[in-house]
Design a protein around this motif. Structure first.
Motif, mmCIF file in Angstrom:
data_model
loop_
_atom_site.group_PDB
_atom_site.id
_atom_site.type_symbol
_atom_site.label_atom_id
_atom_site.label_comp_id
_atom_site.label_asym_id
_atom_site.label_seq_id
_atom_site.Cartn_x
_atom_site.Cartn_y
_atom_site.Cartn_z
ATOM 1 N N GLU A 240 0.822 -1.206 0.000
ATOM 2 C CA GLU A 240 0.000 0.000 0.000
ATOM 3 C C GLU A 240 0.861 1.263 0.000
ATOM 4 O OE1 GLU A 240 -2.706 -0.273 3.274
ATOM 5 O OE2 GLU A 240 -3.718 -2.030 2.431
ATOM 6 N N ARG A 241 1.882 1.279 0.836
ATOM 7 C CA ARG A 241 2.763 2.447 0.931
ATOM 8 C C ARG A 241 3.508 2.686 -0.393
ATOM 9 N NH1 ARG A 241 7.900 3.774 1.901
ATOM 10 N NH2 ARG A 241 8.646 1.648 2.090
ATOM 11 N N LEU A 242 4.074 1.622 -0.927
ATOM 12 C CA LEU A 242 4.834 1.756 -2.173
ATOM 13 C C LEU A 242 3.927 2.069 -3.359
ATOM 14 C CD1 LEU A 242 7.430 -1.115 -1.717
ATOM 15 C CD2 LEU A 242 7.842 1.345 -1.563
ATOM 16 N N THR A 243 2.729 1.495 -3.353
ATOM 17 C CA THR A 243 1.783 1.774 -4.434
ATOM 18 C C THR A 243 1.381 3.248 -4.427
ATOM 19 O OG1 THR A 243 0.951 -0.486 -4.406
ATOM 20 C CG2 THR A 243 -0.459 1.169 -5.410
ATOM 21 N N GLN A 244 1.170 3.790 -3.251
ATOM 22 C CA GLN A 244 0.813 5.201 -3.145
ATOM 23 C C GLN A 244 1.945 6.079 -3.692
ATOM 24 O OE1 GLN A 244 0.086 6.570 0.833
ATOM 25 N NE2 GLN A 244 -0.496 8.617 0.170
ATOM 26 N N LYS A 245 3.167 5.780 -3.301
ATOM 27 C CA LYS A 245 4.309 6.557 -3.801
ATOM 28 C C LYS A 245 4.462 6.397 -5.313
ATOM 29 C CE LYS A 245 7.234 6.872 0.259
ATOM 30 N NZ LYS A 245 8.577 6.637 0.794
ATOM 31 N N LEU A 246 4.291 5.180 -5.775
ATOM 32 C CA LEU A 246 4.423 4.935 -7.208
ATOM 33 C C LEU A 246 3.311 5.628 -7.991
ATOM 34 C CD1 LEU A 246 6.206 3.569 -9.268
ATOM 35 C CD2 LEU A 246 4.797 1.521 -9.069
ATOM 36 N N ASP A 247 2.113 5.671 -7.421
ATOM 37 C CA ASP A 247 1.013 6.404 -8.068
ATOM 38 C C ASP A 247 1.368 7.879 -8.230
ATOM 39 O OD1 ASP A 247 -0.489 4.115 -8.298
ATOM 40 O OD2 ASP A 247 -1.763 4.540 -6.548
ATOM 41 N N GLU A 248 1.972 8.467 -7.195
ATOM 42 C CA GLU A 248 2.392 9.869 -7.271
ATOM 43 C C GLU A 248 3.444 10.060 -8.358
ATOM 44 O OE1 GLU A 248 3.763 10.981 -3.391
ATOM 45 O OE2 GLU A 248 1.814 10.577 -2.460
ATOM 46 N N LEU A 249 4.397 9.139 -8.414
ATOM 47 C CA LEU A 249 5.446 9.236 -9.436
ATOM 48 C C LEU A 249 4.875 9.026 -10.839
ATOM 49 C CD1 LEU A 249 8.317 7.331 -7.608
ATOM 50 C CD2 LEU A 249 8.053 9.808 -7.896
ATOM 51 N N GLU A 250 3.906 8.125 -10.930
ATOM 52 C CA GLU A 250 3.280 7.897 -12.229
ATOM 53 C C GLU A 250 2.498 9.137 -12.674
ATOM 54 O OE1 GLU A 250 1.078 4.267 -14.517
ATOM 55 O OE2 GLU A 250 0.495 4.615 -12.433
ATOM 56 N N GLN A 251 1.904 9.836 -11.724
ATOM 57 C CA GLN A 251 1.198 11.077 -12.042
ATOM 58 C C GLN A 251 2.184 12.114 -12.585
ATOM 59 O OE1 GLN A 251 -2.069 11.477 -12.079
ATOM 60 N NE2 GLN A 251 -1.814 13.534 -12.854
ATOM 61 N N ARG A 252 3.339 12.229 -11.955
ATOM 62 C CA ARG A 252 4.370 13.148 -12.447
ATOM 63 C C ARG A 252 4.811 12.744 -13.854
ATOM 64 N NH1 ARG A 252 8.593 13.342 -7.616
ATOM 65 N NH2 ARG A 252 9.971 13.991 -9.306
ATOM 66 N N HIS A 253 4.904 11.440 -14.072
ATOM 67 C CA HIS A 253 5.264 10.910 -15.388
ATOM 68 C C HIS A 253 4.237 11.352 -16.433
ATOM 69 C CE1 HIS A 253 5.110 7.586 -18.423
ATOM 70 N NE2 HIS A 253 6.389 7.906 -18.494
ATOM 71 N N MET A 254 2.965 11.251 -16.098
ATOM 72 C CA MET A 254 1.903 11.642 -17.026
ATOM 73 C C MET A 254 1.934 13.147 -17.305
ATOM 74 S SD MET A 254 0.614 8.859 -17.945
ATOM 75 C CE MET A 254 -0.769 9.443 -18.875
ATOM 76 N N VAL A 255 2.238 13.938 -16.283
ATOM 77 C CA VAL A 255 2.327 15.397 -16.468
ATOM 78 C C VAL A 255 3.444 15.723 -17.462
ATOM 79 C CG1 VAL A 255 2.963 17.563 -15.307
ATOM 80 C CG2 VAL A 255 1.296 16.029 -14.253
ATOM 81 N N LEU A 256 4.574 15.078 -17.313
ATOM 82 C CA LEU A 256 5.685 15.312 -18.239
ATOM 83 C C LEU A 256 5.324 14.872 -19.658
ATOM 84 C CD1 LEU A 256 8.738 14.263 -16.064
ATOM 85 C CD2 LEU A 256 8.172 16.553 -16.869
ATOM 86 N N LYS A 257 4.653 13.758 -19.741
ATOM 87 C CA LYS A 257 4.227 13.253 -21.047
ATOM 88 C C LYS A 257 3.268 14.253 -21.707
ATOM 89 C CE LYS A 257 2.473 8.928 -22.979
ATOM 90 N NZ LYS A 257 1.982 7.586 -22.645
ATOM 91 N N ASP A 258 2.341 14.783 -20.923
ATOM 92 C CA ASP A 258 1.386 15.777 -21.436
ATOM 93 C C ASP A 258 2.088 17.071 -21.847
ATOM 94 O OD1 ASP A 258 -0.688 14.007 -21.080
ATOM 95 O OD2 ASP A 258 -1.361 14.889 -19.182
ATOM 96 N N LYS A 259 3.078 17.485 -21.059
ATOM 97 C CA LYS A 259 3.848 18.689 -21.403
ATOM 98 C C LYS A 259 4.475 18.544 -22.784
ATOM 99 C CE LYS A 259 5.916 21.106 -17.504
ATOM 100 N NZ LYS A 259 7.155 21.253 -16.722
ATOM 101 N N LEU A 260 5.037 17.386 -23.019
ATOM 102 C CA LEU A 260 5.686 17.136 -24.303
ATOM 103 C C LEU A 260 4.665 17.139 -25.438
ATOM 104 C CD1 LEU A 260 8.531 16.575 -25.400
ATOM 105 C CD2 LEU A 260 8.005 14.150 -25.267
ATOM 106 N N VAL A 261 3.517 16.554 -25.210
ATOM 107 C CA VAL A 261 2.468 16.523 -26.233
ATOM 108 C C VAL A 261 1.974 17.938 -26.539
ATOM 109 C CG1 VAL A 261 0.078 15.799 -26.676
ATOM 110 C CG2 VAL A 261 1.727 14.168 -25.756
ATOM 111 N N VAL A 262 1.750 18.733 -25.506
ATOM 112 C CA VAL A 262 1.268 20.105 -25.701
ATOM 113 C C VAL A 262 2.289 20.918 -26.488
ATOM 114 C CG1 VAL A 262 0.750 22.265 -24.494
ATOM 115 C CG2 VAL A 262 -0.276 20.133 -23.716
ATOM 116 N N ARG A 263 3.550 20.791 -26.114
ATOM 117 C CA ARG A 263 4.600 21.552 -26.805
ATOM 118 C C ARG A 263 4.716 21.102 -28.257
ATOM 119 N NH1 ARG A 263 6.474 26.172 -24.849
ATOM 120 N NH2 ARG A 263 8.587 26.583 -25.477
ATOM 121 N N THR A 264 4.580 19.812 -28.498
ATOM 122 C CA THR A 264 4.634 19.289 -29.861
ATOM 123 C C THR A 264 3.480 19.850 -30.690
ATOM 124 O OG1 THR A 264 5.714 17.280 -29.101
ATOM 125 C CG2 THR A 264 4.638 17.185 -31.242
#
Length: 167
Positions: free
Chosen positions: A97-121
């Motif tokens: 549960e603890r690691l999943t929560q942290k990984l979910d947060e990191l995955e959210q950051r990953h998605m934000v970066l992915k979206d940033k790249l798409v928007v800029r493209t």
């Protein structure tokens, strides 16, 4: 007296001729200056257009390289997140549960970066970026921030299990 009148008339005629010819020369010079200014403005405009086009080409080429490497990094990070999810699923419930929560947060950051790249493209595809000297600096700043965020995310992914060891 007649000689004075004749010399006065002659002098007046000569002055009039000189003034008239100087006026024509001034008009001609003024016309030439105007033509030179118009031609200079055309040259400056052409130069500005050429410079903007060169900047656009350079920025676009640099962006394409950056985009390709960033997409690879994002894909690699996505794969790393999947591997970590599998690894986490093998932990006990509390750690899971603890690691999943942290990984979910990191995955959210990953998605934000992915979206940033798409928007800029999309901005590049739709020519919504003004190409000038400032554009080069803005793109470099975006790339620096994006790279920093990716490095931070990757480091956080690597450190995910380090916290687990300390507990």
């Amino acid at each position: 007296m007649k000689t004075k009148i004749v010399s006065l008339i002659t002098t007046i005629l000569m002055v009039a001729i000189l003034l008239t010819s100087c006026g024509e020369k001034s008009k001609q010079d003024a016309t030439e200056v105007k033509e030179d200014i118009i031609e200079l403005n055309k040259d400056l405009t052409r130069g500005a257009i050429d410079t903007a086009e060169e900047i656009k080409i350079a920025v676009t080429q640099e962006w394409d390289k950056f985009k390709a490497s960033s997409e690879k990094a994002i894909e690699k990070t996505g794969e790393e997140i999947k591997k970590l999810r599998e690894k986490i699923s093998k932990d006990n419930k509390k750690e899971y549960e603890r690691l999943t929560q942290k990984l979910d947060e990191l995955e959210q950051r990953h998605m934000v970066l992915k979206d940033k790249l798409v928007v800029r493209t999309e901005k590049f595809k739709n020519n919504r970026i003004e190409f000038n000297e400032k554009a080069k600096n803005r793109e470099k700043e975006f790339e620096r921030e994006f790279d920093h965020d990716m490095k931070t995310l990757n480091q956080a992914l690597k450190d995910l299990f380090k916290d687990n060891v300390n507990n």
